[in-house]
Design an enzyme around this catalytic site. Structure first.
Site, mmCIF file in Angstrom:
data_model
loop_
_atom_site.group_PDB
_atom_site.id
_atom_site.type_symbol
_atom_site.label_atom_id
_atom_site.label_comp_id
_atom_site.label_asym_id
_atom_site.label_seq_id
_atom_site.Cartn_x
_atom_site.Cartn_y
_atom_site.Cartn_z
ATOM 1 N N HIS A 1 1.370 5.061 6.488
ATOM 2 C CA HIS A 1 1.139 5.721 5.197
ATOM 3 C C HIS A 1 1.401 7.220 5.334
ATOM 4 C CE1 HIS A 1 -1.327 1.998 5.162
ATOM 5 N NE2 HIS A 1 -0.834 1.904 3.941
ATOM 6 N N SER B 1 0.813 -1.216 0.000
ATOM 7 C CA SER B 1 0.000 0.000 0.000
ATOM 8 C C SER B 1 0.846 1.265 0.000
ATOM 9 C CB SER B 1 -0.930 0.001 1.212
ATOM 10 O OG SER B 1 -0.183 -0.155 2.411
ATOM 11 N N ASP C 1 -2.717 5.814 12.130
ATOM 12 C CA ASP C 1 -1.938 5.445 10.945
ATOM 13 C C ASP C 1 -0.643 6.262 10.909
ATOM 14 O OD1 ASP C 1 -0.899 4.712 8.545
ATOM 15 O OD2 ASP C 1 -2.627 5.275 7.330
#
Length: 567
Positions: free
Chosen positions: A543, A298, A540
């Site tokens: 990312h 990702s 998170d």
């Protein structure tokens, strides 16, 4: 007859003392026995058994006028021998004791197999059981026995500070002569190797081996783009969540109310040259008639979406994806340029143990190609390959279709190894697949591991990333699993480059590790969703916000492509 009994008593004494003393002192005791035999002294009185009585006339005992020196001689010799040979006796006994202790300790060591069963992504694994590099295995020499190590270690180090007793030196010379005569030849043990193990310091990004590896896999003809500092850039950002539709929800920090925007006002400044801000027109001219593939997880998709957003200032691509899963494809028709995303978080052949639950362990076939992407890149001009954070998930490892270990698995009868084991083998297999692909003629870029920035806890234990500006280079060093992953990638890239020189393929370093280590402020944290008091979702810190620091990766990409076109 008296002489016979006298010799019998003496031999008994010699036998007892020889058992106690070392073999080297037995010769001295035999000499001592002969001296006693030859010295005149008073016979030892002895009572005979009836069967042993002498036959014939009784004999009268004669008194000896010789001085009674035998006891004095015996005491003198004993007190002369024992002090001389006592060190070797003590050393020999200590040696036997140490052998017994070492053998018992080795048998008592048991592997620790109890690990958290519910541990999933991004929690670093233990540092032990780091696999040894293949190149280091070839250089490694077999070590000697514990006794020989202790002898040579003491003679090389201790003699510098204190004088070794003469008997110890004699013993060493004796052992050396014995080893020379032995048909089993052993390699010399070197003290620096032991000292290196004992005095090894915690690794850092300033280690010589890392700098050496980086220079070996980099193109020395050009400036090092990846060594530098983050400097202020008031002109950023160059797109927003309103001008780019390619931003995924969990990276859309603007939409979900991140209150600060200072993280958008920085650019990367290399030490020895300038790095221009991404120019979409210039980029599209460079890649006209070309194709670019992203292979990875990702974060690779995160990079691709950043590129699409930066190009959206000029033109939008057309989505020509054949599926609606993670594998996507876009085309810029005016420039005959296409971009593809190949979803391969482990880079090698992978199977789910539960098709409906991605949190369950995956089966990784570490020596088998993932043919979906290895055959899919054949027609591509540029491939950016990367992987990282998925290697912290529960996984089962196979080699030659045989289960050889696992990470965070509940089975007690399977060897538990760290993520470094699978990470190294996955990259080696991926690069081997590229080098063995006869139809692929493109340039491969290894985009190195981008560290996460969880602070005050692991990802599932309340860890968060709340900083609002970059770190200075002296505020953070690469360490722990980030350093190990980085070194593995450099090692495997070096091997791939060596093989590529034979196959005619080019492998380049795209070093995102050092710059992104200094950007703890660029993650979504809790701003990748709307807050819900009834749902607990981990922050998170893996990312990157879009727009955000990851846009700099495309500044790097333009310069790297310029170099390839120039070559």
């Amino acid at each position: 007859m008296r002489i016979f009994h006298k010799l019998y008593n003496i031999s008994s004494l010699v036998t007892s003392l020889s058992f106690f003393l070392s073999s080297s002192s037995s010769l001295c005791l035999i000499t001592f026995s002969l001296i006693i035999c030859l010295c005149p002294h008073k016979p030892i009185s002895m009572k005979f058994q009836s069967s042993e009585l002498p036959v014939g006339k009784p004999q009268t005992r004669r008194k000896s006028s010789a001085p009674k020196i035998a006891p004095l001689v015996a005491i003198t010799i004993l007190f002369t021998i024992i002090p001389i040979y006592y060190p070797s006796i003590r050393y020999s006994s200590q040696k036997k004791i140490s052998e017994a202790i070492s053998s018992n300790s080795e048998e008592s060591i048991q592997p620790i197999d109890h690990l958290e069963n519910d541990l999933q992504v991004n929690q670093p694994c233990p540092v032990e059981d780091v696999p040894i590099r293949e190149e280091e295995k070839e250089k490694e020499k077999p070590m000697k026995s514990q006794d020989e190590i202790s002898i040579k270690f003491e003679t090389k180090s201790d003699t510098k500070d204190k004088k070794v007793p003469e008997p110890r030196k004699k013993l060493e010379r004796h052992d050396q002569r014995a080893r020379k005569k032995s048909s089993h030849r052993q390699r010399d043990f070197t003290v620096p190797k032991v000292a290196e193990k004992v005095e090894k310091k915690p690794p850092s990004d300033g280690d010589g081996d890392v700098r050496s590896l980086t220079s070996e896999v980099s193109d020395s003809e050009y400036c090092n783009l990846f060594s530098g500092e983050w400097v202020e850039n008031p002109e950023g950002p160059y797109y927003t969540n309103e001008t780019c539709y390619a931003i995924q929800q969990h990276q859309n920090c603007m939409k979900f109310g991140r209150p600060d925007n200072g993280y958008l006002k920085w650019r990367w400044q290399p030490d020895g040259c300038e790095l221009p801000i991404f120019d979409p027109i210039q980029f599209l001219e460079l890649v006209k008639g070309k194709s670019l593939a992203f292979v990875g997880d990702s974060v690779a998709r995160n990079h691709m979406q950043s590129l699409i957003c930066l190009l959206s200032r000029v033109v939008y691509p057309e989505d020509i994806s054949e599926t609606q899963d993670e594998n996507r494809r876009w085309i810029y028709k005016d420039y005959d340029f296409n971009i593809s995303m190949f979803w391969a978080p482990y880079l090698v052949k992978t199977e789910k143990t539960d098709l409906n639950d991605v949190t369950k362990p995956f089966n990784l076939y570490l020596d088998e190609f993932d043919e979906f992407w290895t055959t899919g890149i054949q027609s591509f001009d540029y491939v950016i390959i990367s992987a990282g954070h998925w290697f912290f998930r529960p996984t089962m490892f196979y080699l030659n279709r045989r289960l050889v270990g696992c990470l965070y698995c509940p089975q007690a009868n399977v060897s538990h190894v760290t993520s470094y084991f699978s990470y190294r083998r996955a990259f080696r297999t991926a690069f081997r697949a590229i080098n063995s692909n006869e139809n692929y003629k493109g340039v491969t870029f290894l985009r190195t591991f981008a560290p996460s920035h969880f602070e005050n806890g692991y990802w599932d234990k309340g860890g968060d990333c709340v900083r609002t500006k970059p770190l200075k280079r002296n505020e953070k060093v690469l360490d722990d699993y980030n350093l190990e992953f980085y070194k593995v990638q450099l090692d495997e890239l070096k091997i791939a480059q060596r093989a590529g020189r034979r196959t005619g393929l080019r492998f380049r370093l795209f070093d995102a590790t050092q710059p992104m280590l200094l950007r703890p402020d660029g993650h979504p944290s809790k701003y990748g969703r709307w807050p819900n008091p009834n749902v607990t979702v981990p922050n998170d810190c893996v990312h990157w916000c879009l727009p955000g620091p990851i846009d700099t990766w495309n500044d790097f990409l333009v310069e790297l492509l310029k170099r390839e076109v120039g070559n």
